[in-house]
Scaffold this motif. Structure first.
Motif, PDB file in Angstrom:
ATOM      1  N   SER A 193       0.864  -1.175   0.000  1.00 20.59           N
ATOM      2  CA  SER A 193       0.000   0.000   0.000  1.00 20.59           C
ATOM      3  C   SER A 193       0.905   1.231   0.000  1.00 20.59           C
ATOM      4  CB  SER A 193      -0.890   0.005   1.248  1.00 20.59           C
ATOM      5  OG  SER A 193      -0.111   0.236   2.412  1.00 20.59           O
ATOM      6  N   TYR A 239      -6.253   2.372  -2.379  1.00 21.74           N
ATOM      7  CA  TYR A 239      -7.502   1.682  -2.719  1.00 21.74           C
ATOM      8  C   TYR A 239      -8.758   2.526  -2.514  1.00 21.74           C
ATOM      9  CZ  TYR A 239      -3.863  -1.790  -2.709  1.00 21.74           C
ATOM     10  OH  TYR A 239      -2.683  -2.430  -2.941  1.00 21.74           O
ATOM     11  N   TYR A 263       3.046   0.778  -8.860  1.00 16.84           N
ATOM     12  CA  TYR A 263       1.715   0.196  -9.050  1.00 16.84           C
ATOM     13  C   TYR A 263       1.487  -0.241 -10.489  1.00 16.84           C
ATOM     14  CZ  TYR A 263       0.460   1.231  -4.309  1.00 16.84           C
ATOM     15  OH  TYR A 263       0.420   1.225  -2.946  1.00 16.84           O
ATOM     16  N   ASP A 297       1.662  -7.654   2.020  1.00 17.25           N
ATOM     17  CA  ASP A 297       0.346  -7.043   1.847  1.00 17.25           C
ATOM     18  C   ASP A 297      -0.097  -6.219   3.046  1.00 17.25           C
ATOM     19  OD1 ASP A 297      -0.028  -9.323   3.476  1.00 17.25           O
ATOM     20  OD2 ASP A 297      -2.148  -9.407   2.939  1.00 17.25           O
ATOM     21  N   HIS A 320      -5.493  -5.284  -0.965  1.00 18.19           N
ATOM     22  CA  HIS A 320      -5.455  -5.164  -2.417  1.00 18.19           C
ATOM     23  C   HIS A 320      -6.683  -5.787  -3.096  1.00 18.19           C
ATOM     24  CE1 HIS A 320      -3.362  -8.991  -1.507  1.00 18.19           C
ATOM     25  NE2 HIS A 320      -3.956  -9.421  -2.592  1.00 18.19           N
TER      26      HIS A 320
END
Length: 328
Positions: A43, A193, A262, A71, A173
């Motif tokens: 993130s 997100y 990303y 993650d 994610h």
């Protein structure tokens, strides 16, 4: 935003730890001169690590560092407890648990990130406030700082208690796809997100966390590494501080680096989304005066829930010497 199947498999293999060095028993320290293994989140909370890796900043300070991607802070903490990595950027909740086990300390903070966390509701759900989450399904990554603050601070502030809503354990994610597929009504997530859900027209931000919590992100270190390899941590932290300086002096370059990260993972996301997400994070390496009380309150909550045995001694856990040496 689309994530191709190939990219998703690649990301999951990284997150699952296949890219992590072979595990050592907890408390065993690699020999001096061996690379330090650093874990950072995929993130925006991992942005400092992304910049340090892309710019080869550790090489410039003669620190040997191997990067590993995860993650969440919880999975970084678990890898540290297992002895697979030496350092990592993690939120306060997983950090407190690691510190309570006696084998984790901190070199400083990564950021204060309340603005990067948000409750996002599906546009189809009719949810306008946090109180409207009653009877709804909310995606949240259990064991994370994001989930802890949502369930223990934000929900109670709106009169919601355990059982008033259903929490579905979904990795960060996967929050956007869960919302798009209709399996949840909302999610408690971390940038980028929430911004992606907003730009895609899938969700609306009900509230961010900045009104309720400072959300400190810690640069954690295995205690045996701190005690036995302190001289090697100084050039490491010099490289880290160089990345922090880029956030202050060259935000455009930082945004480009994170955006490229990303894109390399298969996300098709506008650069503007990344720019806005990073602007919500206060990147600073120093402990704020209220941090010890904050961590104590969080630890006491975890003690009351039986998740840890006692409140750690923050004077021993929050190291300040390595940062002083690296800043000299």
């Amino acid at each position: 935003m689309e994530l191709s199947r190939m990219s998703r498999r690649r990301a999951l293999s990284l997150i699952g730890g296949s890219a992590v060095a072979a595990a050592l028993p907890g408390g065993v320290v690699r020999a001096q001169g061996a690379p330090l293994n650093l874990g950072y989140q995929t993130s925006t909370w991992g942005a400092v690590g992304m910049v340090a890796e892309a710019e080869k900043l550790f090489e410039k300070t003669r620190a040997k560092v191997v990067f590993h991607k995860f993650d969440s802070g919880r999975t970084i903490r678990d890898a540290m407890v297992a002895g697979r990595i030496d350092l990592g950027s993690i939120g306060a909740a997983p950090f407190v648990v690691g510190a309570a086990k006696g084998n984790m300390a901190a070199l400083g903070t990564v950021a204060y990130a309340g603005g990067t966390l948000a409750i996002v509701a599906s546009k189809k759900s009719g949810i306008k406030t946090v109180a409207d989450l009653k009877g709804k399904k909310i995606a949240s990554q259990l064991g994370s700082e994001t989930d802890h603050v949502f369930q223990n601070k934000i929900a109670p502030a709106f009169g919601l208690k355990k059982g008033d809503f259903e929490v579905v354990n979904v990795k960060f994610h996967d929050h956007v796809s869960a919302l798009a597929g209709g399996s949840v009504d909302a999610f408690a997530g971390v940038e980028p997100y929430p911004a992606i859900a907003d730009v895609e027209g899938l969700g609306v931000v009900v509230t961010d966390y900045s009104k309720y919590d400072i959300v400190p992100l810690l640069l954690a270190v295995q205690r045996p590494v701190l005690e036995k390899r302190s001289d090697e941590l100084v050039p490491f932290l010099k490289g880290w501080l160089a990345a922090v300086k880029m956030f202050k002096d060259d935000r455009k370059r930082v945004t480009g680096i994170v955006w490229n990260f990303y894109k390399s993972q298969g996300w098709k996301v506008p650069e503007e989304v990344i720019s806005k997400a990073l602007a919500r994070m206060d990147v600073t390496p120093t402990y704020v005066p209220e941090l010890k009380n904050y961590l104590t309150n969080m630890a006491q909550t975890l003690v009351n829930k039986g998740q840890i045995a006692s409140v750690p001694d923050w004077n021993k856990v929050l190291d300040q010497q390595i940062l002083k040496r690296a800043s000299a």
